[in-house]
Write a protein that holds these residues in place. Structure first.
Motif, PDB file in Angstrom:
ATOM      1  N   CYS A 169       0.877  -1.175   0.000  1.00 13.07           N
ATOM      2  CA  CYS A 169       0.000   0.000   0.000  1.00 13.07           C
ATOM      3  C   CYS A 169       0.915   1.225   0.000  1.00 13.07           C
ATOM      4  CB  CYS A 169      -0.901  -0.017   1.239  1.00 13.07           C
ATOM      5  SG  CYS A 169      -2.096   1.331   1.275  1.00 13.07           S
ATOM      6  N   GLU A 181      -9.154   7.019  -2.665  1.00 13.55           N
ATOM      7  CA  GLU A 181      -8.596   6.052  -1.711  1.00 13.55           C
ATOM      8  C   GLU A 181      -9.402   4.763  -1.690  1.00 13.55           C
ATOM      9  OE1 GLU A 181      -8.337   8.110   2.023  1.00 13.55           O
ATOM     10  OE2 GLU A 181      -6.310   8.869   1.588  1.00 13.55           O
ATOM     11  N   VAL A 185      -7.897   1.090  -2.515  1.00 17.49           N
ATOM     12  CA  VAL A 185      -8.020  -0.049  -1.596  1.00 17.49           C
ATOM     13  C   VAL A 185      -8.711  -1.217  -2.296  1.00 17.49           C
ATOM     14  CG1 VAL A 185      -9.205  -0.871   0.482  1.00 17.49           C
ATOM     15  CG2 VAL A 185      -7.942   1.292   0.533  1.00 17.49           C
ATOM     16  N   ALA A 222      -0.942   3.101   6.146  1.00 15.10           N
ATOM     17  CA  ALA A 222      -1.910   2.485   5.238  1.00 15.10           C
ATOM     18  C   ALA A 222      -3.046   3.451   4.924  1.00 15.10           C
ATOM     19  CB  ALA A 222      -2.476   1.209   5.863  1.00 15.10           C
ATOM     20  N   TYR A 226      -7.603  -0.009   4.294  1.00 10.53           N
ATOM     21  CA  TYR A 226      -6.769  -0.994   3.607  1.00 10.53           C
ATOM     22  C   TYR A 226      -6.724  -2.322   4.363  1.00 10.53           C
ATOM     23  CZ  TYR A 226      -2.534  -3.436   2.174  1.00 10.53           C
ATOM     24  OH  TYR A 226      -1.645  -4.402   1.783  1.00 10.53           O
TER      25      TYR A 226
END
Length: 448
Positions: A169, A181, A185, A222, A226
């Protein structure tokens, strides 16, 4: 007199430290180096704390060594109880070792054994999935789990072949233009799912990841959600989640366990550096309820042992260190001073032409160096930029120690330095760190 020590660079004797105290290391040629790296993000209380030394001496007066498969000592019981209670009982058992690498080795074995202890044993579970640009230790087992190309390279022919790697990540380099985001993810979760399918979901023991990456990626927090997404993939296929907190755990990111900020609970967790603050070699494997209960109902034992597991001096040291962190309210200080450190680094260095990213959390920050700020082109590995920054910092005009890291961009190229000072750092100390780091950057690259 010729040196008998096998130095990291065999013909280059590193600076000799003759005394350390607080945040400073004193060399035999009179330099007082500010230890902004805590060694390798280890010395979380600074150096020479009399309370830890007193605890070590008190333990020496009782018991210096026992063989843990035969005996136990109060210090081992105390630190194990502290650690399980610190997780609210989510991690039920603790296996105390001498290093983070040993903790990783134990976690891989424990994950494998878990599947053989189930009412319907799953003997086909032999594989692990980890991440590229990761580091989990330097023994053959832990090195095989890690995904750092350069560190693996010459040993590749003798590393186990039951580990495969997916993307880390790493939003600075890997998030696509216009990608949010949540989409990022989702893409990483799809990649992990695809890897499960490629190797056979029924063959995977665990997904192994650093909760917050260390030197081989450079303090990358992260993206929100995530780890929840990664755990969902693991749960879907009955695999375990192993979180490596050897560098990021025990308060470094602002909570005792870095996973507390991610909304997940691992099945297995490794810790080390901040556990004993460098006063003794100590690490531990924390075992979640799912795994602990399976072993208890199964053979009732762990098919693994080490000569120095549960070492009394190491356990007493860890107890003392954790009491100081608690009694001095140092986690609150990490949460207060960490953002200030990040703010100053971004203000003073974020616009420098050769610094592509300033990132971190708690007292765990990194600067990523680039040849071109717009394209994010890294310096070639042959330039040795990170090591050059580190060496420059040790010179008498700067006197500051930071942690160099290389290979962050693609496993070979890409340089960072980490800043990981002690948890009892003050605001004035942080200002001194940033002043000195700025001086080092300008000496290596030239002023902005």
């Amino acid at each position: 007199m010729g040196a008998s020590v096998l130095y990291t660079k065999i013909t280059q004797r590193p600076p000799a430290i003759v005394r350390s105290d607080g945040h400073y290391l004193e060399t035999d040629d009179g330099r007082r180096i500010f230890d902004a790296s805590g060694g390798a993000a280890v010395a979380c209380l600074g150096h020479n704390d009399p309370r830890v030394k007193q605890a070590i001496m008190a333990q020496l007066d009782k018991t210096a060594y026992i063989y843990a498969p035969f005996f136990t000592v109060p210090a081992a019981e105390e630190i194990a109880t502290f650690l399980t209670e610190s997780t609210g009982g989510k991690m039920q058992k603790v296996f105390i070792v001498s290093s983070g690498t040993e903790a990783i080795e134990a976690s891989l074995k424990m994950a494998r054994q878990y599947f053989t202890e189930l009412p319907n044993p799953q003997w086909q579970r032999t594989r692990f999935i980890a991440r590229r640009q990761s580091y989990h230790g330097n023994t053959l087992g832990s090195l095989g789990a890690g995904g750092h190309k350069v560190r693996r390279a010459i040993f590749e022919p003798i590393l186990a072949t039951n580990v495969s790697h997916v993307s880390p990540c790493y939003p600075y380099r890997d998030m696509r233009e216009g990608e949010g985001e949540a989409e990022y993810v989702g893409r990483l979760a799809e990649e992990l799912e695809a890897e499960f399918q490629r190797v056979g979901p029924e063959t995977v023991c665990a997904f192994v990841a650093e909760t917050m990456c260390g030197t081989t990626l450079g303090c990358v927090p992260a993206v929100p959600g995530y780890f929840k997404a990664m755990k969902e993939v693991c749960d879907r296929h009955g695999a375990l989640l192993i979180l490596d907190e050897v560098m990021s755990g025990m308060g470094r990111t602002g909570t005792l366990h870095a996973w507390e900020q991610e909304g997940v609970v691992p099945d297995l967790q490794t810790i080390a550096k901040g556990l004993g603050a460098g006063y003794a070699p100590v690490g531990a494997l924390l075992v979640g309820s799912r795994v602990a209960e399976a072993l208890t109902r199964g053979t009732g034992s762990f098919t693994h042992s080490q000569t120095y597991q549960g070492h009394p001096i190491a356990c007493a040291t860890a107890c003392a260190v954790q009491k100081i962190i608690r009694d001095d309210n140092l986690l609150a200080n990490v949460r207060e001073q960490g953002p200030y450190l990040g703010k100053l680094l971004k203000e003073r260095l974020g616009n420098h032409k050769n610094i592509g990213d300033v990132r971190g959390r708690g007292l765990f920050w990194a600067l990523e160096f680039v040849k071109d700020k717009t394209t994010k082109e890294p310096f070639p590995a042959a330039d040795g930029i990170a090591q050059k920054v580190h060496r420059t910092g040790l010179q008498k005009e700067h006197c500051i120690s930071v942690i160099p890291g290389a290979g962050v961009a693609d496993g070979k190229n890409g340089d960072i330095v980490q800043i990981a000072p002690a948890y009892n750092i003050s605001r004035a100390d942080i200002e001194l760190i940033v002043d000195r780091v700025e001086g080092v950057i300008n000496a290596v690259f030239g002023a902005e």
